[in-house]
Design a protein around this motif. Structure first.
Motif, PDB file in Angstrom:
ATOM      1  N   ARG A  32       1.023  -1.302   0.458  1.00  0.00           N
ATOM      2  CA  ARG A  32       0.064  -0.176   0.093  1.00  0.00           C
ATOM      3  C   ARG A  32       0.657   1.520   0.167  1.00  0.00           C
ATOM      4  O   ARG A  32       0.516   2.630  -0.325  1.00  0.00           O
ATOM      5  CB  ARG A  32      -0.207   0.115   1.557  1.00  0.00           C
ATOM      6  CG  ARG A  32      -2.045   0.702   1.129  1.00  0.00           C
ATOM      7  CD  ARG A  32      -2.731   0.994   2.770  1.00  0.00           C
ATOM      8  NE  ARG A  32      -1.381   1.695   3.661  1.00  0.00           N
ATOM      9  CZ  ARG A  32      -2.725   2.365   4.887  1.00  0.00           C
ATOM     10  NH1 ARG A  32      -4.023   1.617   4.817  1.00  0.00           N
ATOM     11  NH2 ARG A  32      -1.663   2.466   5.685  1.00  0.00           N
ATOM     12  N   GLY A  33       2.123   1.204   0.207  1.00  0.00           N
ATOM     13  CA  GLY A  33       2.955   2.305   0.878  1.00  0.00           C
ATOM     14  C   GLY A  33       2.842   3.600   1.891  1.00  0.00           C
ATOM     15  O   GLY A  33       1.733   3.173   3.112  1.00  0.00           O
ATOM     16  N   LEU A  34       3.756   3.836   2.109  1.00  0.00           N
ATOM     17  CA  LEU A  34       3.472   4.948   3.154  1.00  0.00           C
ATOM     18  C   LEU A  34       2.525   6.095   3.448  1.00  0.00           C
ATOM     19  O   LEU A  34       2.572   6.388   2.045  1.00  0.00           O
ATOM     20  CB  LEU A  34       5.295   5.247   3.771  1.00  0.00           C
ATOM     21  CG  LEU A  34       4.707   6.880   4.665  1.00  0.00           C
ATOM     22  CD1 LEU A  34       5.030   6.184   5.765  1.00  0.00           C
ATOM     23  CD2 LEU A  34       6.012   7.452   4.420  1.00  0.00           C
TER      24      LEU A  34
ATOM     25  N   ARG B 236      -6.870  10.123   1.001  1.00  0.00           N
ATOM     26  CA  ARG B 236      -5.110   9.685   1.651  1.00  0.00           C
ATOM     27  C   ARG B 236      -4.314   8.898   0.132  1.00  0.00           C
ATOM     28  O   ARG B 236      -4.250   9.043  -0.738  1.00  0.00           O
ATOM     29  CB  ARG B 236      -5.491   8.026   1.946  1.00  0.00           C
ATOM     30  CG  ARG B 236      -6.511   8.660   3.443  1.00  0.00           C
ATOM     31  CD  ARG B 236      -6.986   7.476   4.240  1.00  0.00           C
ATOM     32  NE  ARG B 236      -5.573   6.802   4.524  1.00  0.00           N
ATOM     33  CZ  ARG B 236      -5.947   5.891   5.443  1.00  0.00           C
ATOM     34  NH1 ARG B 236      -7.749   4.852   5.041  1.00  0.00           N
ATOM     35  NH2 ARG B 236      -5.369   5.001   5.689  1.00  0.00           N
ATOM     36  N   ARG B 237      -3.205   9.869   0.566  1.00  0.00           N
ATOM     37  CA  ARG B 237      -2.174   9.300  -0.207  1.00  0.00           C
ATOM     38  C   ARG B 237      -1.161   8.998  -0.287  1.00  0.00           C
ATOM     39  O   ARG B 237      -0.559   8.107   1.377  1.00  0.00           O
ATOM     40  CB  ARG B 237      -1.639  11.239  -0.604  1.00  0.00           C
ATOM     41  CG  ARG B 237      -0.308  11.470  -1.742  1.00  0.00           C
ATOM     42  CD  ARG B 237       0.422  12.801  -1.675  1.00  0.00           C
ATOM     43  NE  ARG B 237       1.450  12.078  -2.862  1.00  0.00           N
ATOM     44  CZ  ARG B 237       2.603  13.119  -3.596  1.00  0.00           C
ATOM     45  NH1 ARG B 237       2.276  14.271  -2.035  1.00  0.00           N
ATOM     46  NH2 ARG B 237       2.904  12.802  -4.714  1.00  0.00           N
ATOM     47  N   PHE B 238      -0.272   8.369  -0.121  1.00  0.00           N
ATOM     48  CA  PHE B 238       0.371   6.795  -0.010  1.00  0.00           C
ATOM     49  C   PHE B 238       1.545   6.460  -1.055  1.00  0.00           C
ATOM     50  O   PHE B 238       1.829   6.678  -2.082  1.00  0.00           O
ATOM     51  CB  PHE B 238       0.238   5.699  -0.034  1.00  0.00           C
ATOM     52  CG  PHE B 238      -0.770   4.752   0.573  1.00  0.00           C
ATOM     53  CD1 PHE B 238      -0.617   4.782   2.096  1.00  0.00           C
ATOM     54  CD2 PHE B 238      -2.838   5.573   0.137  1.00  0.00           C
ATOM     55  CE1 PHE B 238      -2.493   4.583   2.817  1.00  0.00           C
ATOM     56  CE2 PHE B 238      -3.341   5.196   0.819  1.00  0.00           C
ATOM     57  CZ  PHE B 238      -3.653   5.039   2.297  1.00  0.00           C
ATOM     58  N   LYS B 239       2.874   6.417  -0.203  1.00  0.00           N
ATOM     59  CA  LYS B 239       4.137   6.260  -1.117  1.00  0.00           C
ATOM     60  C   LYS B 239       4.757   4.706  -1.585  1.00  0.00           C
ATOM     61  O   LYS B 239       4.955   4.269  -0.898  1.00  0.00           O
ATOM     62  CB  LYS B 239       5.557   6.874  -0.676  1.00  0.00           C
ATOM     63  CG  LYS B 239       5.023   8.588  -0.731  1.00  0.00           C
ATOM     64  CD  LYS B 239       5.399   8.828  -1.999  1.00  0.00           C
ATOM     65  CE  LYS B 239       6.216  10.334  -1.974  1.00  0.00           C
ATOM     66  NZ  LYS B 239       6.631  10.783  -3.969  1.00  0.00           N
ATOM     67  N   PRO B 240       4.055   3.611  -2.019  1.00  0.00           N
ATOM     68  CA  PRO B 240       3.869   2.550  -1.907  1.00  0.00           C
ATOM     69  C   PRO B 240       5.617   1.965  -2.909  1.00  0.00           C
ATOM     70  O   PRO B 240       6.341   2.592  -2.653  1.00  0.00           O
ATOM     71  CB  PRO B 240       3.830   1.814  -3.936  1.00  0.00           C
ATOM     72  CG  PRO B 240       2.292   3.173  -4.206  1.00  0.00           C
ATOM     73  CD  PRO B 240       3.580   4.512  -3.392  1.00  0.00           C
ATOM     74  N   MET B 241       5.973   1.111  -1.501  1.00  0.00           N
ATOM     75  CA  MET B 241       7.327   0.456  -1.286  1.00  0.00           C
ATOM     76  C   MET B 241       7.576  -1.186  -2.271  1.00  0.00           C
ATOM     77  O   MET B 241       7.439  -2.072  -1.527  1.00  0.00           O
ATOM     78  CB  MET B 241       7.636   0.772  -0.238  1.00  0.00           C
ATOM     79  CG  MET B 241       7.433   1.575   0.532  1.00  0.00           C
ATOM     80  SD  MET B 241       7.920   1.867   2.416  1.00  0.00           S
ATOM     81  CE  MET B 241       8.006   2.870   3.264  1.00  0.00           C
ATOM     82  N   ALA B 242       7.609  -0.694  -3.792  1.00  0.00           N
ATOM     83  CA  ALA B 242       7.261  -1.824  -4.157  1.00  0.00           C
ATOM     84  C   ALA B 242       8.323  -3.038  -3.793  1.00  0.00           C
ATOM     85  O   ALA B 242       8.401  -4.319  -3.608  1.00  0.00           O
ATOM     86  CB  ALA B 242       6.900  -2.247  -5.751  1.00  0.00           C
TER      87      ALA B 242
END
Length: 515
Positions: A157-159, A200-206
């Motif tokens: 999902r990410g940060l 809501r905003r996310f930074k994915p960590m693939a």
């Protein structure tokens, strides 16, 4: 016109168990494990793994840590050291001091280009994955694969970029921008991200999610000896780190009996060796032998705290370290208690915010800057050396009465950790305060050249401490962090359990198990 706010955080009560952590998402993941029948160690490891994604500026699988486990039925205590270690091929000459600074035990000199603080030269071999797996195997009931699932989901999902995450990234944006992988992961075209105004905003960590999925299937040792290890070693070597595949393969955790101490009617289980444990017990012994009682004024109490902590630090920074004669006796902390009263106190760290400001380009994880924990001056007990663990500040504790654990406590905040924990425990033991009351009480910090005094303290506290030490009056702000960020769970006098998280930390939380 200035506005002043008073922040209060109530204690959380539960008969089924509690998880206290610096991030609500992580505490919820741990509490869900307790609700499904898992034990304190299961919950602690799940919480720590999730923390590595939801607050990557403080802790992560690229770092290391310590934990204390106390069995609620037998009272038996045990510790685990999974802290970072330097590479076998490290050369201390690669960390020359800047000119004109001799440094002392409170203010070490700087290293040229700060290569012990940021960049690939600051990285030590991480121990978190080995430690988490070893803890589960010894005291948990979850499988390694099960324990990783919540962290994998959060990484995919990410940060979440809310106002606090945006602030934490902005603080270190300049450092993060110097590392292409870190910049790509967290920045927006080289600039700090902005929190979503309406959504809501996310930074994915693939890449991190892929690494964790690989470890879930292949096992934790893959991080040190398998496909994951080869990828990590290649990333490190390409960046200029002295760490090689052999350093990863040689990494081992260390179980040990707890370092035992006592304060008033509490039996204390701490980490032995290169931790904050010995210095905490040193300061506690000094404080207990002083004229401290319930009649002592806040100002005199603060002076007694400052003296005990300062004297313990003088001993710590001049005699402790990997090269010292053996002696008796920015970070995330998790405190957990399960329905049986078993407690775990676990601290995991990358050291500085975002560690070395390096994200491995293929592994996708932020790496520690463990070199910063070594004294850069040669010839010291804790000097930079190959194949060694540094003198760490982490100080997870479990306190017991009558052979049963009653308090799991610890904190994040570097050198401020054991001074904070000492004052919290003193508030409980010396003044009969509740857990909620001690968490809201103003503190001091004596880990720097000037004693920091919380601006909320009584008017005569600063004046009294200033009779013996140079002082600085500061606010308990989110940034800079002047006092450490504690969390604790405790057996309630009337049954069940109580938990507290740091009142002014916006994402810190205590979450109760529901069954």
């Amino acid at each position: 016109m200035m506005q002043t706010f008073t922040v209060q955080r109530p204690a959380v009560h539960s008969p089924h168990g509690l998880v206290a952590a610096q991030n609500r998402h992580a505490a919820e993941a741990g509490a869900a494990v307790l609700s499904r029948g898992g034990n304190a160690m299961d919950a602690a490891i799940v919480t720590a793994l999730v923390l590595s994604t939801v607050e990557p500026w403080l802790s992560g699988v690229g770092g290391g840590g310590f934990l204390v486990h106390a069995d609620g039925r037998t009272g038996a205590t045990e510790t685990l050291d999974f802290n970072v270690r330097t590479a076998a091929g490290l050369d201390p000459a690669d960390y020359p001091l800047t000119d004109g600074q001799s440094g002392n035990w409170f203010a070490w000199p700087a290293v040229i280009d700060e290569r012990n603080v940021s960049g690939y030269g600051a990285i030590c071999v991480p121990g978190a994955i080995a430690g988490f797996e070893a803890a589960l195997a010894r005291h948990g009931t979850l499988s390694w694969e099960e324990a990783l699932q919540p962290a994998i989901e959060h990484a995919e999902r990410g940060l979440e970029i809310d106002w606090f995450a945006a602030l934490c990234i902005a603080i270190d944006a300049a450092g993060l921008s110097r590392d292409p992988a870190s910049a790509a992961l967290l920045l927006d075209d080289g600039h700090p991200p902005k929190a979503g105004a309406d959504t809501r905003r996310f930074k994915p960590m693939a890449r991190k999610a892929a690494l964790l999925r690989r470890l879930a299937k292949a096992g934790a040792r893959d991080f040190y000896e398998g496909e994951s290890a080869r990828m990590i070693a290649a990333d490190l070597e390409a960046g200029g780190s002295p760490i090689r595949a052999g350093d990863l393969a040689a990494y081992e955790v260390a179980w040990a009996p707890a370092l035992a101490g006592r304060y008033r009617d509490f039996d204390i289980a701490a980490l032995p060796g290169l931790s904050g444990g010995p210095s905490f017990l040193d300061a506690a012994n000094r404080l207990e032998s002083g004229p401290l009682s319930r009649e002592t004024t806040p100002a005199q109490t603060a002076l007694l705290y400052a003296s005990a902590i300062r004297e313990a630090y003088a001993t710590r920074l001049t005699t402790l370290g990997h090269a010292a004669t053996p002696q008796a006796g920015c970070t995330s902390h998790v405190s957990v208690v399960d329905r049986d009263g078993t407690m775990v106190s676990l601290t995991n760290t990358l050291l500085s915010r975002f560690g070395a400001k390096v994200a491995l380009p293929n592994a996708g994880i932020f790496m520690n800057n463990g070199m910063m924990w070594f004294d850069p001056r040669p010839g010291q007990p804790n000097s930079i050396a190959a194949g060694q663990k540094p003198l760490a500040n982490m100080c997870p504790l479990v306190l017991s009465r009558n052979g049963r654990p009653v308090l799991a406590i610890g904190a994040a905040g570097g050198r401020t950790i054991f001074p904070t924990v000492l004052q919290l425990i003193s508030g409980l033991a010396d003044f009969g305060l509740s857990l909620e009351e001690v968490f809201h009480r103003p503190r001091i910090d004596a880990s720097t050249p000037r004693i920091k005094i919380d601006a909320r303290a009584e008017a005569d506290v600063a004046a009294t401490v200033a009779t013996a030490f140079p002082i600085e009056i500061v606010e308990d702000t989110l940034y800079p962090v002047n006092f450490s960020i504690p969390s604790a769970v405790m057996a309630a006098p009337d049954g069940g359990f109580i938990g507290m998280a740091h009142p002014t930390s916006p994402w810190a939380a205590v979450v109760a198990a529901t069954a």
